[in-house]
Design a protein around this motif. Structure first.
Motif, mmCIF file in Angstrom:
data_model
loop_
_atom_site.group_PDB
_atom_site.id
_atom_site.type_symbol
_atom_site.label_atom_id
_atom_site.label_comp_id
_atom_site.label_asym_id
_atom_site.label_seq_id
_atom_site.Cartn_x
_atom_site.Cartn_y
_atom_site.Cartn_z
ATOM 1 N N PHE A 42 10.876 -10.420 -19.899
ATOM 2 C CA PHE A 42 9.776 -11.376 -19.821
ATOM 3 C C PHE A 42 10.143 -12.635 -19.038
ATOM 4 C CE2 PHE A 42 9.209 -8.876 -23.702
ATOM 5 C CZ PHE A 42 7.943 -8.348 -23.464
ATOM 6 N N ALA A 43 11.211 -12.584 -18.261
ATOM 7 C CA ALA A 43 11.592 -13.714 -17.409
ATOM 8 C C ALA A 43 10.960 -13.524 -16.032
ATOM 9 C CB ALA A 43 13.112 -13.804 -17.298
ATOM 10 N N MET A 44 9.864 -14.230 -15.787
ATOM 11 C CA MET A 44 9.073 -14.042 -14.570
ATOM 12 C C MET A 44 9.496 -15.058 -13.507
ATOM 13 S SD MET A 44 7.008 -11.499 -15.417
ATOM 14 C CE MET A 44 8.459 -10.787 -16.196
ATOM 15 N N LYS A 45 10.590 -14.774 -12.821
ATOM 16 C CA LYS A 45 11.191 -15.721 -11.887
ATOM 17 C C LYS A 45 10.334 -15.972 -10.651
ATOM 18 C CE LYS A 45 15.584 -15.295 -11.196
ATOM 19 N NZ LYS A 45 16.916 -14.711 -10.866
ATOM 20 N N GLU A 46 9.502 -15.026 -10.296
ATOM 21 C CA GLU A 46 8.690 -15.161 -9.086
ATOM 22 C C GLU A 46 7.242 -15.540 -9.398
ATOM 23 O OE1 GLU A 46 10.204 -15.047 -6.255
ATOM 24 O OE2 GLU A 46 12.106 -14.494 -7.218
ATOM 25 N N GLY A 47 6.994 -16.001 -10.610
ATOM 26 C CA GLY A 47 5.668 -16.468 -10.947
ATOM 27 C C GLY A 47 4.693 -15.392 -11.371
ATOM 28 N N GLU A 48 5.190 -14.219 -11.727
ATOM 29 C CA GLU A 48 4.298 -13.143 -12.151
ATOM 30 C C GLU A 48 3.781 -13.409 -13.574
ATOM 31 O OE1 GLU A 48 7.802 -11.491 -9.767
ATOM 32 O OE2 GLU A 48 7.535 -12.723 -11.570
ATOM 33 N N ILE A 49 2.750 -12.690 -13.959
ATOM 34 C CA ILE A 49 2.228 -12.759 -15.322
ATOM 35 C C ILE A 49 3.030 -11.785 -16.188
ATOM 36 C CG2 ILE A 49 0.218 -12.333 -16.796
ATOM 37 C CD1 ILE A 49 -1.532 -13.110 -14.431
ATOM 38 N N PRO A 50 3.516 -12.225 -17.347
ATOM 39 C CA PRO A 50 4.262 -11.312 -18.225
ATOM 40 C C PRO A 50 3.472 -10.052 -18.525
ATOM 41 C CG PRO A 50 4.469 -13.558 -19.011
ATOM 42 C CD PRO A 50 3.459 -13.591 -17.898
ATOM 43 N N GLY A 51 4.154 -8.925 -18.453
ATOM 44 C CA GLY A 51 3.522 -7.647 -18.714
ATOM 45 C C GLY A 51 3.100 -6.908 -17.473
ATOM 46 N N THR A 52 3.087 -7.598 -16.321
ATOM 47 C CA THR A 52 2.692 -6.932 -15.077
ATOM 48 C C THR A 52 3.877 -6.308 -14.371
ATOM 49 O OG1 THR A 52 2.922 -8.994 -13.792
ATOM 50 C CG2 THR A 52 0.757 -8.508 -14.759
#
Length: 340
Positions: free
Chosen positions: A211-221
């Motif tokens: 759940f670490a979204m380093k590139e700005g993604e939405i968690p779960g995608t």
């Protein structure tokens, strides 16, 4: 196989997050008191100094008497009072605001704690050489599908709820893991919000690269990732707390089911103050889980290993969970066992 595994996981995760985002924001109902069936012996210190010969023998046994060839780099000896490798941890995972996140939160308090104590007994029967300690692995910071007021796609649980988890663990002489899902925040920022609890001798930490979204993604995608540098930041925070407060070593659990979830694993730096567990976090049938363990854990060890079992997702299509006896045949033997 790995691509289909990841796709299935992400689809299920989207479903869970969509249900739990609202649930995590609702007020938790009051919990009842427990009279557990069994009270096990509290954690004891190992002594004033570490018996290094004994420690080495225990590690040798965990590595199946040396047959685990990939463990080439010897890690530092722990400070006195270390949990590992002197006890096996058996943990229940979840969140009190969402029943679908795990057995911790799904079952009523008394039923859940009694079931946890039963699982610790099963593990002790399977491996009489290693005492077990029960643990509550609580998701203290949850990834969210909505940005929230800070636009970081994560939600911090109220301290009163963490207080409840600590009290429950104390009632069975257990330990606590506070799990961090950072979303678009940082590990350093989120872990520092929990130092009040990490100063307690029986409270440890877990971080979830998924759940670490380093590139700005939405968690779960997509499946997230953490670098060794970021993990070492968490280690540094824990080590400082141990030194400053004269604590026994902390355990840091790192969830992993693909290689990409953790980069530069060889640069993760265990120290006498912090013990590292790489926890195989994937779900699926037994063959798939064994494969994931070999790819993400066996080939890239750090110090200790863990294995996660899903009461529901691992038992679809009439599949069954790994038993303690079966997992003890793995190399290396997992010393941290988590049930969701």
């Amino acid at each position: 196989m790995k691509n289909s595994y990841s796709l299935i996981f992400c689809l299920l995760l989207l479903e869970i997050l969509s249900v739990c985002t609202v649930g995590c924001q609702q007020k938790q109902k009051a919990q009842t008191e427990i009279s557990p069936k069994k009270i096990i012996t509290p954690l004891e210190t190992v002594g004033s100094i570490i018996d290094t010969a004994d420690y080495d023998q225990r590690m040798w046994a965990l590595n199946n008497n040396g047959t685990f060839e990939n463990r080439k780099n010897k890690t530092p000896y722990p400070l006195p009072g270390a949990v590992l490798p002197y006890k096996r941890v058996v943990a229940f995972y979840g969140n009190l605001y969402c029943k679908r996140m795990g057995i911790l939160g799904e079952l009523p308090k008394d039923q859940m704690l009694n079931k946890l104590l039963e699982m610790t007994e099963q593990w002790e029967l399977a491996d009489s050489t290693l005492p077990t300690v029960p643990a509550l692995h609580y998701i203290a910071i949850t990834a969210q599908r909505q940005p929230g007021k800070n636009n970081k796609y994560r939600l911090r649980m109220p301290f009163k709820q963490i207080d409840t988890i600590v009290a429950w663990a104390n009632s069975i002489n257990g330990i606590v893991f506070l799990d961090v899902q950072v979303g678009q925040s940082s590990v350093k920022e989120e872990v520092n919000t929990l130092t009040k609890y990490l100063k307690l001798p029986n409270v440890h930490l877990a971080i979830d690269p998924e759940f670490a979204m380093k590139e700005g993604e939405i968690p779960g995608t997509k499946i997230g990732t953490l670098s060794s540098h970021t993990i070492n930041e968490a280690i540094s925070i824990l080590a400082h707390l141990v030194k400053e407060n004269n604590l026994p070593p902390k355990i840091l659990v790192i969830h992993r089911f693909t290689k990409a979830m953790v980069t530069d694993y060889q640069n993760i730096k265990p120290c006498p103050e912090v013990q590292i567990v790489m926890n195989m976090d994937g779900f699926g049938n037994k063959a798939l889980k064994r494969s994931s363990y070999r790819i993400a854990i066996y080939r890239e060890p750090v110090q200790f290993t863990g294995f996660k079992l899903f009461y529901k997702n691992d038992t679809r299509d009439k599949q069954r969970l790994y038993t303690p006896e079966e997992l003890l045949l793995f190399s290396p033997k997992p010393i941290y066992i988590q049930y969701q």
